[in-house]
Every structure is written in structure tokens, then in C-alpha cells.
Design an enzyme around this catalytic site. Sequence first.
Site, PDB file in Angstrom:
ATOM      1  N   SER A  42       0.794  -1.235   0.000  1.00  0.00           N
ATOM      2  CA  SER A  42       0.000   0.000   0.000  1.00  0.00           C
ATOM      3  C   SER A  42       0.820   1.276   0.000  1.00  0.00           C
ATOM      4  O   SER A  42       0.244   2.368  -0.092  1.00  0.00           O
ATOM      5  CB  SER A  42      -0.959   0.005   1.197  1.00  0.00           C
ATOM      6  OG  SER A  42      -2.042  -0.875   0.968  1.00  0.00           O
TER       7      SER A  42
ATOM      8  N   LYS B 237       0.157   3.745  -2.745  1.00  0.00           N
ATOM      9  CA  LYS B 237      -0.945   4.718  -2.656  1.00  0.00           C
ATOM     10  C   LYS B 237      -0.428   6.152  -2.589  1.00  0.00           C
ATOM     11  O   LYS B 237      -1.171   7.089  -2.896  1.00  0.00           O
ATOM     12  CB  LYS B 237      -1.822   4.409  -1.445  1.00  0.00           C
ATOM     13  CG  LYS B 237      -2.659   3.126  -1.587  1.00  0.00           C
ATOM     14  CD  LYS B 237      -3.555   2.923  -0.371  1.00  0.00           C
ATOM     15  CE  LYS B 237      -4.590   1.813  -0.606  1.00  0.00           C
ATOM     16  NZ  LYS B 237      -4.164   0.505  -0.116  1.00  0.00           N
TER      17      LYS B 237
ATOM     18  N   SER C  50      -5.642   3.483   4.528  1.00  0.00           N
ATOM     19  CA  SER C  50      -5.178   2.606   3.454  1.00  0.00           C
ATOM     20  C   SER C  50      -6.344   1.907   2.779  1.00  0.00           C
ATOM     21  O   SER C  50      -6.251   0.733   2.402  1.00  0.00           O
ATOM     22  CB  SER C  50      -4.171   1.573   3.989  1.00  0.00           C
ATOM     23  OG  SER C  50      -3.367   1.087   2.957  1.00  0.00           O
TER      24      SER C  50
END
Length: 431
Positions: free
Chosen positions: A141, A144, A196
Site C-alpha cells: 500500500s 498509494k 489505506s
Amino acid sequence: MIALGDDVRRLTALAQIAGVLIIGTVALGNSSAWADPPGPGHVVGVNPTTPPTDHCPHRSATPPAVDTSEVPKPGATTPRPLPLQMPPAGGPRLSTCGVVVADGMGQPPARLTSAAWLVADLGTGDILAAKDPHGRYRPASTIKVLLALVALDELHLDAPVSVHRAEYETEGDSCGTGPRGHYTNRDMVTGLLMASGNDCAMVIARQLGGVEATLGKMNARAKDLGALDTRAASPSGLDAPGMSTSAYDLAVIFRAAMANPTFREIIGTRQYRFPGYPPRPEIPGDPDHPAYEMVTSNNLLAERFPGVLGGKTGYTDDALKTYVGAARVGSREVLIVQLYGLSTESSSYWAQAKDLFRWGGRAPRGATVGTLAGRQAADPATPPRVPVAAPASPAPAESSGLFDNSLVLGLIAALVVGGLGFLGIRTLSRH
């Protein structure tokens, strides 16, 4: 009797040099020679504590997957590894796959479990220390951050957005979106970075033109920044064929993001009131889903680690633990990256992050082993433009990029033949 002592000694030394060069050339040119053989307790595809990387096992490709998340869909193929960059971005000392530390830094903290890590000065871009800085790993993640950069460039944060069923049912971490909720793009980007949320990632991707268009924009932005080890294969960071990044790249991407005031504000937010949504009519008896206080998934921020500015966590079975973040330590804003790591009974991943921050804060002024060469955007409305070196030719991924093996071997052969000829001439002249 012919006196050959001096010539034999010269030829022997010449042969020894040639042998060393040949061995070194084979080790550098053949990626299979760089892989660490499984040792006691080593499980292929699973990170052992403090995995060795000196022999560059991940120079061109990520560690082996442990599940089927990267199996291509029927009719599709796995993308080839990204071209290797030589000389490496950031400076020649970053060509190492082991640990490189600036003068005056001392030894790295003990009990670090990440296969790759990096410590840098957020303000100057000076890299203070690193391990396998250009090794290819999965970002999970932390990718991101790259998605947020694209979203902040293109989306109006106060514009209202809806959420589709496929989005709020996305696997993995969730912001808690639902049908008929009243959301804005600001809610989506905040949930993306704080919680997240994979559901928020997919909503943002739709706003940007769909998954494939979004990946194209993310990868173009990575290339624009000089993050040439990075390929986003999913907007959320879920493992997918071809996903790749490096400690160096994540540092470059995060530093660019921290130059955006809106990103810096969101990534440093501890709590945020995230909108709810009404009962779902297709679920009998479904209750109302009121707004709630979203808390950051960044433990250092939640626990108020001194000077923390913000950071992004990540985890998948293939990527293991990942993290990129920054904190003010003394007079320096320290940026750290951790990839392919684990928590252990004696050393949690958060404890390792704290140790890296404190260690970076003690670095003497002027300490450096390289630089985060990507230009940063002072104005978030103007995306940074970075001259990018011409991509490597589409040679097989096994090429080390350091030497042309045929050329080196040819020079070695010429050296040996020349030495033999020299000895022959000297010998004939003594008859």
C-alpha cells in the site's frame, strides 16, 4: 639452459589477474550467480530475519511470490522486468546491493529485518545510508502515495462522488464506504492515506478514468520523477503481475508528495471524521452506518512519536511489511523507507522505524552516499518534470548492466595472448 624465472613470474601474475577478472565478470554478468543459495532455515519466497542482499538477488526482479496473486489472467502475460539503470539513479555508490553508510554515521541500528531500507534528509535529498537501494520489491500500500500524487493533480477535492458496489466490496483494508453515502474526493484521498482504504483507491481510479488509465498515469508520474524501478500494477497496492518498486524510488516519490501542502496535511492527520451511509436495502435489518472517527494506520503518528510528519504503511503476503515516512529529528527532517520486512519478538517493525529515524537524525552535516535526484514540485498545480535517462535497451533481464561481458572477456583474452607472445619473443631471443 634458458633463464625464464622473471618471465614465468610475470605470466603467472598475468594469469592470476585474468582469472580474477573472468570470475568477477561471470558473477556480475549472470544474474543466477547473484542469487543467495538457500541456507539453513531459509525458505524461498519468505523473508528470513535480516536477509542478505550483497549478491543482488533482487537486482532485476522481485522476490518469488508465495501465493497466486501475480498469476496472469487467461490470455495475459507477466510483464518483463523493468530495464536496469546504469549508472544507477542517485549516484554510483547506490549501485551496491549491500549496506552503504555515509562517513560519520556509525553502524546501522541492530535487528533491522528489512531486505531493503533507506535513510535520507527530506529537505536536501541527501541519502545518508541504504541497503539494496535499487533492489526490486513489491510496494504493497505504499504505492498509494503515488496514486495520491496523481489524484491531487487532477481531482477537485470538494467535488461529490458516489461509490459503486464493486468498489465498496473491494478486498483488503477499507475506509468503510457504502451505497448512497455522501462523499467527496477529499474523503477518498484522506481515507486512502489514513486508513489505506482499497475501496477509496478504486473510487479514485474511476474518477481518473478507470483502472488501466490510472495505472498509466501513475507509471508516467513515476517515470517523470525518475523512479525507474517502479511499476504500479494495481491502484491500491494489492499484488499483481509486474508490480515493482525500490527503496530509492519510494523515497523519491514520498519526497515529491511531501512538497505538496495538501498531501503533507493529510498524511500528518491523526483523526478524521469519515462520512457514513444509510442502511443497505438489499440486507434485511441492516442498521444505519453513521459517520465515524477514522484513525490513522500509522502507529508512529497515532502514538505521537516525537517529530513525526506522517507516513504510509503497507502489507501483503508477497510484499511483507513496507513503510515510507518522515519525522523531524533535531534540526533535520529524516525520510525513511523499509521494504520486505517483518516484526519479530525482539524487534517490531515500528521499533525498527524509530531506530532508523533516530539514527538518521544523528548524521553529521554533509553526510551523503547519494541523492534523491528527482525534482520536487514547489507548486502542487505544476507537476515536477525530471529529465529521465534513456531506457536501457530491451536486453534480457539477466544482464547486469555493469559490463559488456563479451568486451571484457575479449580484453582478457587479448591480455593473456599478448603475455604469451611476449614470453615467446623473450624466449626465442635467448637461443
